[in-house]
Write an enzyme that holds these catalytic residues in place. Structure first.
Site, PDB file in Angstrom:
ATOM      1  N   GLY A   3     -10.234  23.741 -15.654  1.00 26.80           N
ATOM      2  CA  GLY A   3      -9.521  24.303 -16.787  1.00 26.80           C
ATOM      3  C   GLY A   3      -9.740  25.790 -16.890  1.00 26.80           C
ATOM      4  N   LYS A  40     -15.789  24.025 -20.872  1.00 21.68           N
ATOM      5  CA  LYS A  40     -16.305  23.218 -19.770  1.00 21.68           C
ATOM      6  C   LYS A  40     -17.837  23.183 -19.796  1.00 21.68           C
ATOM      7  CE  LYS A  40     -14.003  25.733 -16.786  1.00 21.68           C
ATOM      8  NZ  LYS A  40     -13.237  26.546 -17.737  1.00 21.68           N
ATOM      9  N   GLU A  57       9.868  48.699 -28.602  1.00 23.40           N
ATOM     10  CA  GLU A  57       9.410  47.546 -29.384  1.00 23.40           C
ATOM     11  C   GLU A  57      10.521  47.009 -30.283  1.00 23.40           C
ATOM     12  OE1 GLU A  57       6.780  46.094 -28.577  1.00 23.40           O
ATOM     13  OE2 GLU A  57       5.868  47.699 -27.402  1.00 23.40           O
TER      14      GLU A  57
HETATM   15  P1  ADP Z   1     -15.970  27.526 -20.198  1.00 24.28           P
HETATM   16  O1  ADP Z   1     -17.221  27.011 -19.625  1.00 24.28           O
HETATM   17  O2  ADP Z   1     -14.823  26.571 -20.102  1.00 24.28           O
HETATM   18  O3  ADP Z   1     -15.578  28.899 -19.736  1.00 24.28           O
HETATM   19  P2  ADP Z   1     -17.526  27.524 -22.583  1.00 24.28           P
HETATM   20  O4  ADP Z   1     -17.928  26.120 -22.651  1.00 24.28           O
HETATM   21  O5  ADP Z   1     -18.516  28.496 -22.039  1.00 24.28           O
HETATM   22  O6  ADP Z   1     -16.179  27.700 -21.769  1.00 24.28           O
HETATM   23  O7  ADP Z   1     -17.044  27.974 -24.020  1.00 24.28           O
HETATM   24  C1  ADP Z   1     -17.482  29.151 -24.624  1.00 24.28           C
HETATM   25  C2  ADP Z   1     -17.614  28.972 -26.121  1.00 24.28           C
HETATM   26  O8  ADP Z   1     -16.348  28.746 -26.717  1.00 24.28           O
HETATM   27  C3  ADP Z   1     -18.441  27.775 -26.504  1.00 24.28           C
HETATM   28  O9  ADP Z   1     -19.780  28.101 -26.576  1.00 24.28           O
HETATM   29  C4  ADP Z   1     -17.868  27.390 -27.849  1.00 24.28           C
HETATM   30  O10 ADP Z   1     -18.439  28.160 -28.875  1.00 24.28           O
HETATM   31  C5  ADP Z   1     -16.426  27.782 -27.733  1.00 24.28           C
HETATM   32  N1  ADP Z   1     -15.587  26.624 -27.363  1.00 24.28           N
HETATM   33  C6  ADP Z   1     -14.867  26.529 -26.223  1.00 24.28           C
HETATM   34  N2  ADP Z   1     -14.188  25.375 -26.192  1.00 24.28           N
HETATM   35  C7  ADP Z   1     -14.466  24.719 -27.339  1.00 24.28           C
HETATM   36  C8  ADP Z   1     -14.068  23.458 -27.882  1.00 24.28           C
HETATM   37  N3  ADP Z   1     -13.229  22.651 -27.252  1.00 24.28           N
HETATM   38  N4  ADP Z   1     -14.567  23.098 -29.086  1.00 24.28           N
HETATM   39  C9  ADP Z   1     -15.419  23.921 -29.731  1.00 24.28           C
HETATM   40  N5  ADP Z   1     -15.832  25.102 -29.269  1.00 24.28           N
HETATM   41  C10 ADP Z   1     -15.373  25.525 -28.083  1.00 24.28           C
HETATM   42 ZN    ZN Z   2       7.739  45.579 -23.673  1.00 22.84          ZN
END
Ligand code: ADP
Ligand code: ZN
Length: 666
Positions: free
Chosen positions: A220, A226, A447
């Site tokens: 994703g 993730k 714009e």
């Molecule tokens: P990825 O690993 O997919 O890049 P992360 O798990 O590191 O993303 O997400 C970063 C932050 O964004 C998390 O610590 C959380 O605070 C927030 N977040 C992302 N997705 C969700 C979700 N589905 N529900 C709640 N918080 C989320």
């Molecule tokens: Zn434009």
């Protein structure tokens, strides 16, 4: 709160420190030997006390000097016994040669001093000579030795620890994270619930001879949660969580990555049942062989060794012992196919951007400890944030809270959220940037062009705001058009409309100034992309029919294959022509609309220049004055332009220097 604990258990730590000591002792001895060696030689070179040359001459003249050795750089001399006042003072002195003093020997002779020369390169000279022979090879072998140890990576000394995995290990249950903290990705959660079950009840499965999956790939876009999901799996199953990022495996030295992988799996097996989480799996799992996509540090060799080691380890361990590897990537298409074979990462869980309901749920999670004003309606915010990932929403909530604090609000209000939303969407306001008047005009018309054409197109949503306040990230102005709801399907007419909106900025510049600026390049890029997808993916061209000319991403390996299906040259030409037709049709229509509504364009642009921001009722009133041309409906439906179109465009291009309908489109 996540607690990190030292990575090894006591036993291996003891081992560590023993080896560390042994290693250090070796070096200590070597350095000590060198120092002693030098110390033994140096006294020979600098005898006694250093004095200024003038003092030396004075002492000669005073008849206190017995003997002088004149070197190239140094003059050493011995005082007569009675010249020293106290017994302890050394009789031996030295000073530095003053080459310009040519009558030194004369003076010495005059005062009856015994003198002699020193061999070129006096004692310190030959010492330096020896050291300069001895030290470089020592350094050379020392560094070579270190590099070798690093590469083998087996040793546990501090320098060698580059070879150790840097996995952060969270102790049992302390990831403090559960499925409750994650919203909007219900399907992914459901699938991962199974993994939790495997970890908790490994025995149940192995009793029946079932093989527990070893690897699950979370796929994703960034920020969709993730990492959070992986942590929650560990949290739910109450097992340790070992996490490392793929990019950490890529090192300058061949073999380090591989040894890190080995180490990681060793640790995991000691801690089983547990979760290994490899973030950015694509960084180390890039497709091998010939694509030459590796850039930056680290050779292909290194990459391949690391990947091979990972494949080996995944084949080697027994998942029924309770080690499950979760990998995360946003580019599954670049992964080496071997990684996704059965017994490795053979399961994929899609972690996509949330829909409107999901966004609301995520917002609800994140406003948990925030004082909200009663008026705040999260469903409205969710509606206005299509395309936001979980991390963006978390950021939005935090930004709103920060703004509320800065504005001394008691609660976080809807206005704070509005402002935060703008910030998050277009980058932080950069008020300091001053535009030239002419630039500002161009941006304003550009714009307003987007907004006016946007107001007429189907299902494009309402234009909420036009701004020419420069923002960060290179945006000089922006038009905020928010769809009323998420769109998962786009009809043909909507796509045409969208392309016309994208090109409307440039079209306005053409209509008003008769020339274009570089500011529209992003618009043009997006418009062309969308038009190309219409033809090659969505089968929307009558001429080419419902044939997909683009391969799905899994079948397309960068560098090896082309994203396009193999087609004959005529078809390639036809695709190009169709794409061009779509783009040019939309371009014509955008120009046409703006041309027909020139007065509205002027008026709106002028008030935008004055106010810098247009929004709310003023804006919607202004935009409601835009009249749809007669040919619009037909064009949206069929893509056909009125007969007069090509002639008109030629006229216009002569009048205003704009070029459409021919190949000079750049
Ligand atoms: P990825 O690993 O997919 O890049 P992360 O798990 O590191 O993303 O997400 C970063 C932050 O964004 C998390 O610590 C959380 O605070 C927030 N977040 C992302 N997705 C969700 C979700 N589905 N529900 C709640 N918080 C989320
Ligand atoms: Zn434009």
């Amino acid at each position: 709160m996540v607690q990190e604990t030292p990575q090894s258990n006591r036993n291996s730590q003891n081992q560590n420190s023993n080896q560390k000591r042994g290693f250090n002792n070796g070096w200590l001895l070597l350095i000590l030997a060198l120092v002693l060696f030098a110390a033994a030689l140096f006294p020979e070179t600098q005898r006694g006390e250093q004095v200024p040359y003038s003092q030396f001459i004075e002492q000669v003249k005073a008849g206190e000097v017995k003997k002088v050795t004149i070197g190239e750089q140094q003059i050493e001399y011995l005082l007569k016994p009675d010249a020293v006042e106290q017994e302890q003072q050394p009789r031996q002195r030295y000073t530095y040669t003053v080459p310009s003093d040519a009558n030194l020997t004369e003076i010495l002779e005059e005062h009856d001093v015994e003198y002699t020369g020193a061999p070129a390169g006096n004692s310190s000279g030959w010492l330096i000579g020896i050291l300069s022979w001895v030290i470089p090879p020592l350094l050379f072998f020392g560094i070579g030795y270190l590099a070798l140890m690093r590469a083998q990576g087996g040793a546990n000394s501090p320098v060698m620890s580059v070879g150790k995995s840097k996995a952060r290990i969270y102790t049992e249950g302390s990831t403090d994270c559960s499925f409750k903290d994650i919203a909007g990705v219900d399907e992914a959660k459901e699938e991962l619930q199974e993994v939790v079950d495997y970890l908790k009840n490994a025995a149940k499965y192995s009793r029946l001879g079932a093989k527990i999956p070893k690897g699950v790939l979370l796929v994703g876009p960034p920020g969709t949660g993730k990492t959070l999901l992986a942590k929650a799996v560990a949290g739910e199953a109450n097992v340790p969580f070992l996490s490392i990022s793929g990019s950490e495996f890529i090192e300058m030295f061949v073999g380090v990555g591989a040894s890190r992988v080995r180490d990681l799996f060793q640790q995991a097996q000691q801690q089983a049942p547990c979760i290994i989480f490899i973030d950015e799996l694509d960084a180390l799992g890039k497709s091998r062989g010939g694509t030459g996509t590796m850039t930056g540090t680290g050779s292909n060799d290194e990459q391949e060794q690391t990947l091979n080691q990972l494949l080996n380890e995944m084949d080697g361990f027994d998942a029924n012992k309770g080690v499950i590897v979760l990998g995360a990537t946003n580019r599954p298409e670049v992964l080496d196919p071997a990684l996704q074979r059965p017994g490795r990462f053979d399961r994929q869980v899609l972690v996509d951007r949330p829909d409107k309901k999901g966004r609301q749920a995520i917002l609800e999670v994140h406003v948990g400890n925030i004082k909200l004003a009663e008026e705040v309606d999260l469903s409205v915010i969710a509606a206005r944030t299509p395309g936001f990932a979980g991390a963006d929403l978390a950021n939005l909530v935090n930004e709103a809270a920060l703004l509320a604090a800065r504005n001394d609000h008691e609660y976080v209000t809807m206005a704070d959220f509005d402002e935060a939303l703008e910030r998050v969407i277009a980058g932080l306001e950069k008020k300091s940037r001053v535009l030239q008047d002419e630039e500002k005009q161009t941006v304003a018309y550009h714009e307003v062009g987007h907004a006016m054409v946007g107001a007429l197109m189907p299902a494009a949503g309402s234009v909420e705001k036009i701004s020419i306040v420069p923002r960060g990230a290179g945006a000089l102005g922006y038009t905020l058009q928010l769809p009323e709801e998420d769109r998962f399907l786009m009809a043909e007419d909507e796509i045409r409309g969208r392309i016309a909106i994208m090109l409307a900025g440039r079209s306005a510049e053409e209509v008003v100034f008769g020339k274009v600026s570089t500011g529209a390049s992003d618009d043009i890029q997006k418009a062309t992309d969308l038009a190309e997808r219409c033809v090659t993916l969505y089968g929307m061209s009558d001429r080419l029919g419902p044939i997909a000319f683009e391969k799905p991403q899994q079948q397309y390996i960068p560098g090896l294959s082309s994203p396009r299906r193999s087609v004959g040259p005529e078809v390639t030409t036809a695709i190009d022509e169709e794409v061009k037709n779509i783009v040019e049709g939309a371009h014509w229509m955008a120009q046409h609309i703006l041309h027909e509504n020139r007065d509205v364009l002027e008026e709106t642009a002028q008030s935008l220049l004055e106010e810098e921001v247009l929004e709310g009722d003023d804006l919607s009133q202004q935009l409601s004055k835009v009249k749809a041309p007669a040919s619009l409906e037909e064009w949206l439906k069929t893509g056909k332009l009125p007969e007069s179109a090509s002639k008109e465009s030629q006229d216009r291009s002569i009048n205003q220097g704009a070029t459409i309908g021919n190949s000079k489109l750049n």
